[in-house]
Design a protein around this motif. Structure first.
Motif, PDB file in Angstrom:
ATOM      1  N   THR A 360      36.283   3.136  19.167  1.00 37.67           N
ATOM      2  CA  THR A 360      37.188   2.353  20.004  1.00 37.67           C
ATOM      3  C   THR A 360      37.307   2.963  21.396  1.00 37.67           C
ATOM      4  O   THR A 360      37.324   2.246  22.399  1.00 37.67           O
ATOM      5  CB  THR A 360      38.580   2.270  19.348  1.00 37.67           C
ATOM      6  N   TRP A 364      36.309   1.216  25.154  1.00 42.48           N
ATOM      7  CA  TRP A 364      37.149   1.107  26.352  1.00 42.48           C
ATOM      8  C   TRP A 364      36.620   1.958  27.500  1.00 42.48           C
ATOM      9  O   TRP A 364      36.855   1.632  28.668  1.00 42.48           O
ATOM     10  CB  TRP A 364      38.596   1.467  26.014  1.00 42.48           C
ATOM     11  N   GLU A 399      37.524  -8.174  23.179  1.00 44.30           N
ATOM     12  CA  GLU A 399      38.423  -7.019  23.185  1.00 44.30           C
ATOM     13  C   GLU A 399      39.473  -7.121  22.091  1.00 44.30           C
ATOM     14  O   GLU A 399      39.799  -6.121  21.432  1.00 44.30           O
ATOM     15  CB  GLU A 399      39.095  -6.900  24.552  1.00 44.30           C
ATOM     16  N   ASP A 403      39.648  -4.323  19.019  1.00 45.02           N
ATOM     17  CA  ASP A 403      40.795  -3.414  18.988  1.00 45.02           C
ATOM     18  C   ASP A 403      42.034  -4.138  18.474  1.00 45.02           C
ATOM     19  O   ASP A 403      42.613  -4.977  19.174  1.00 45.02           O
ATOM     20  CB  ASP A 403      41.060  -2.860  20.392  1.00 45.02           C
ATOM     21  N   VAL A 405      45.013  -3.100  18.174  1.00 44.94           N
ATOM     22  CA  VAL A 405      46.204  -2.800  18.968  1.00 44.94           C
ATOM     23  C   VAL A 405      46.303  -3.769  20.141  1.00 44.94           C
ATOM     24  O   VAL A 405      47.370  -4.311  20.434  1.00 44.94           O
ATOM     25  CB  VAL A 405      46.176  -1.338  19.457  1.00 44.94           C
ATOM     26  N   VAL A 406      45.194  -4.006  20.804  1.00 48.31           N
ATOM     27  CA  VAL A 406      45.184  -4.968  21.908  1.00 48.31           C
ATOM     28  C   VAL A 406      45.482  -6.371  21.393  1.00 48.31           C
ATOM     29  O   VAL A 406      46.192  -7.148  22.040  1.00 48.31           O
ATOM     30  CB  VAL A 406      43.829  -4.927  22.644  1.00 48.31           C
ATOM     31  N   LEU A 427      48.752  -1.211  29.006  1.00 48.54           N
ATOM     32  CA  LEU A 427      48.831  -0.662  27.652  1.00 48.54           C
ATOM     33  C   LEU A 427      48.390   0.799  27.688  1.00 48.54           C
ATOM     34  O   LEU A 427      47.241   1.094  28.035  1.00 48.54           O
ATOM     35  CB  LEU A 427      47.945  -1.455  26.691  1.00 48.54           C
ATOM     36  N   ARG A 429      47.004   3.142  25.726  1.00 48.92           N
ATOM     37  CA  ARG A 429      46.291   3.020  24.441  1.00 48.92           C
ATOM     38  C   ARG A 429      46.045   4.365  23.780  1.00 48.92           C
ATOM     39  O   ARG A 429      46.123   4.483  22.546  1.00 48.92           O
ATOM     40  CB  ARG A 429      44.952   2.292  24.679  1.00 48.92           C
ATOM     41  N   ALA A 467      51.147   2.698  22.761  1.00 49.88           N
ATOM     42  CA  ALA A 467      50.746   2.826  21.358  1.00 49.88           C
ATOM     43  C   ALA A 467      50.977   4.262  20.919  1.00 49.88           C
ATOM     44  O   ALA A 467      50.463   5.196  21.533  1.00 49.88           O
ATOM     45  CB  ALA A 467      49.280   2.436  21.191  1.00 49.88           C
ATOM     46  N   TRP A 492      45.087   1.506  11.792  1.00 53.87           N
ATOM     47  CA  TRP A 492      43.914   1.611  12.657  1.00 53.87           C
ATOM     48  C   TRP A 492      43.121   2.824  12.195  1.00 53.87           C
ATOM     49  O   TRP A 492      43.490   3.956  12.450  1.00 53.87           O
ATOM     50  CB  TRP A 492      44.360   1.759  14.112  1.00 53.87           C
ATOM     51  N   ILE A 499      53.691   0.235  18.211  1.00 53.28           N
ATOM     52  CA  ILE A 499      53.623  -0.185  19.612  1.00 53.28           C
ATOM     53  C   ILE A 499      55.038  -0.387  20.139  1.00 53.28           C
ATOM     54  O   ILE A 499      55.862  -1.057  19.513  1.00 53.28           O
ATOM     55  CB  ILE A 499      52.815  -1.486  19.765  1.00 53.28           C
TER      56      ILE A 499
END
Length: 677
Positions: A360, A364, A399, A403, A405-406, A427, A429, A467, A492, A499
């Motif tokens: 991940t 990014w 994206e 991910d 989280v996104v 974010l 991250r 996060a 994850w 978050i």
């Protein structure tokens, strides 16, 4: 207790066979343990059979004759002379080093203990060379501090951590805190005003004037202070008070400015806050506003230092203990991501997150390399921390698939603000710290300074998300800073991620800073910022788009039910079914066009096209007996008036919600007058 390095140095001096006199000059602020160390020196020298003479220079008349008489040893020979309060001899220094010391027997050892070191003239005199050894006494280690506090405490063990944190290794403060019952509150022990006052009396003393006291209070509130900072608050006396401060034994010179001894800064802050709370709040707001302006107006790295100062200023409350906000040793510095740093990012990511997490991070790094910041050890230049700060003004399907989280952030934004473009979200991250690093405590505050800098300096920012995996202190800090936890914890890889987010549309930066002001004084019991229930506070462009959609969907109930205006403040404030409230308010907005006698054609065009419906635009133009181009102009301007009318409603109710003057669902009318009637 402790001071093993200083004891070994003294023992080595006793063992030396020299023809010269050796001078050990110990200096440090009041209460740092100079007198206690001299007593241990006396015991050590006596056990070795040395002739020991102890002189408290503060109790001797400050003349050559009086001191020589007090320091005389009978019988001659080698002497161990221990002089406390050596600052009292400052005006006799030339006589002392050129005549008195030369009169002592060879091999004698003289220890001078004072708040200030010997003069630069003496320290730079080549004739003394290695015979003059100057050492500044610092604070005790955490283990030594624990022993001092434990020995001083007469009751139970409650509050040891808070007492040690307050004293920051200062021996006198440790003893006072250990014996202090303190102020027991929900968040634990804090020093009583009596302890704070005694500490200030013995370490700081009385400043020469009110201006000097004011300068001390300003410096106590910031991580470091320059003459420029003081000139903002006292332009006529900045140089004078700065020059006075730099000569105080409880002030050190940092890389960028002056810094107070931490326990002194804490005591000065607590004293002002206790005896003059209104003056304290006024000072706090003035300093906070100043550093906030510096973040916006200065280029990096000045703006980044100002952001760190903002965090430090807002961290004066007990809630922030455990974070090394000041990084007094400047042990970590930030650099942008470059080709050389990518390998270090990948190594640290693999160590902290494993193979799945590294994949991940790689994704990014390819998509947003400019969002990664490296934190390096000042001593070794090794990368000891990585911050990944991602930026979104649109949502990319790839994206959000890669991910989770996104994807969760996107889902939250769209649930709150609709699916329209133009929402700007940051974010945080990744916040990775090397596990074996000795600078780990300083890395996180550096990262938080970067985050604060981005928040305070952006012209337009709708959301900030962070996060978090583990790290309970960071969670508590985010909650305190008005970041709300999104529902649930994401899985994850092998990590659980929570978050936290802040909606800058409902609580803007200025209001947020003022909220932190209140919490700094009141603690976590201070009220949270007001946010709109179910609210979707839209940008002006998104709001206008939603009005257009509502008009076009007037006769399509399913489509109207998905309109984000149903969760806007001007609808939420009224009781009843949101869809019916929205329809009623739109009708009133269209009718309000008639308040301008010149705009009746605009009102007719909007009414016939959307609210009446059932006809083509050409048919409506014929019905109104105007050309098609005139009709189109009327329609465009009429819709603009409807948008403006409703937007003024929205602004009014958002402002009332934030100020607490409005309770949602209690306004049966649902309309405020924005027409000026």
């Amino acid at each position: 207790m402790g001071r093993e390095t200083e004891l070994e140095e003294f023992r080595a001096a006793l063992d030396e066979q020299l023809d010269d006199v050796v001078v050990l000059a110990l200096h440090g602020p009041g209460g740092i343990g100079k007198s206690a160390l001299l007593r241990r020196y006396a015991i050590e020298a006596t056990h070795r059979g040395c002739a020991v003479v102890e002189v408290d220079a503060g109790m001797v008349e400050p003349t050559e004759e009086a001191f020589a008489a007090a320091a005389t040893v009978t019988g001659g020979g080698r002497v161990i002379l221990l002089v406390d309060a050596a600052d009292s001899l400052a005006h006799l220094e030339d006589w002392f080093r050129k005549r008195f010391l030369l009169s002592l027997a060879p091999g004698s050892v003289v220890v001078l203990a004072g708040r200030r070191p010997p003069s630069l003239r003496w320290r730079s005199d080549p004739e003394w060379g290695d015979s003059l050894r100057v050492r500044q006494l610092g604070g005790l280690s955490p283990a030594e501090s624990l022993r001092v506090v434990s020995d001083a405490m007469t009751g139970g063990i409650a509050g040891r951590g808070a007492r040690i944190a307050f004293a920051d290794g200062h021996p006198l403060a440790l003893r006072l805190a250990g014996r202090d019952d303190g102020l027991e509150r929900g968040d634990g022990w804090s020093p009583s005003p009596a302890v704070v006052g005694e500490l200030l009396r013995r370490v700081v003393g009385s400043p020469p004037s009110a201006a000097h006291r004011r300068a001390l209070e300003i410096c106590a509130h910031v991580p470091d202070a320059t003459e420029d900072l003081l000139s903002v608050f006292m332009p006529d006396r900045a140089y004078e008070v700065f020059d006075w401060l730099r000569r105080q034994p409880y002030v050190s010179t940092g890389a960028n400015a002056l810094r107070l001894l931490p326990v002194v800064a804490e005591a000065v802050n607590r004293d002002l806050r206790w005896r003059a709370p209104d003056a304290y709040l006024s000072l706090h707001k003035a300093v906070r506003t100043h550093v906030q302006d510096l973040v916006r107006s200065r280029p990096e790295p000045e703006s980044l230092r100002a952001a760190a100062a903002f965090n430090h200023v807002q961290a004066r409350g007990r809630w922030a203990h455990g974070f090394d906000w000041g990084d007094r040793h400047d042990s970590v510095y930030e650099t942008p991501c470059d080709a050389e740093g990518i390998r270090a990012i990948r190594d640290l990511s693999h160590e902290a997150l494993g193979a799945d997490g590294l994949a991940t991070v790689d994704f990014w790094l390819h998509r947003q390399p400019e969002g990664f910041h490296l934190y390096r050890s000042a001593g070794t230049d090794e990368v000891v921390g990585v911050l990944g700060l991602l930026r979104f003004d649109r949502w990319d399907a790839v994206e959000t698939v890669i991910d989770p989280v996104v994807r969760a952030v996107r889902d939250h934004v769209e649930s709150e603000a609709g699916t329209g473009l133009g929402q700007r979200a940051d974010l945080v991250r990744f916040m990775l710290v090397q596990k074996r690093s000795t600078e780990g405590a300083a890395v996180l505050p550096r990262m938080l300074a970067r985050i604060t800098k981005e928040v305070l300096s952006q012209e337009r920012l709708d959301w900030t998300f962070v996060a978090v995996s583990g790290n309970g202190r960071l969670r508590r800090l985010l909650e305190y800073a008005d970041f709300r936890q999104l529902r649930g914890t994401l899985s994850w890889g092998d990590h659980g991620v929570t978050i936290y987010g802040h909606d800058w549309r409902t609580t803007g930066v200025s209001e947020w800073a003022e909220l932190l002001d209140v919490r700094m004084l009141s603690g976590s019991r201070a009220p949270r910022s007001r946010s709109l229930p179910r609210a979707a506070v839209l940008s002006r462009a998104s709001f206008d788009d939603a009005v257009h959609d509502a008009l076009r969907a007037w006769h399509q109930r399913d489509r109207l039910a998905a309109n984000p205006l149903l969760r806007a403040a001007f609808v939420a404030q009224a009781s009843g079914d949101p869809e019916q409230v929205l329809r009623r308010l739109i009708v009133r907005a269209v009718e309000a066009i008639d308040h301008d006698p010149k705009a009746k054609g605009q009102r007719a065009a909007v009414w016939a096209t959307y609210l009446k419906g059932g006809s083509t635009q050409q048919a409506v133009a014929r019905e109104l007996s105007v050309s098609f181009s005139t009709y189109r102009r009327y329609l465009k301007r009429g819709v603009e008036r409807v948008c403006w009318y409703l937007w003024e409603q929205e602004r009014t109710y958002v402002a009332q919600a934030r100020s607490g003057r409005l309770h949602y669902g209690e306004n049966s009318d649902g309309v405020s007058d924005t027409t000026g009637r």
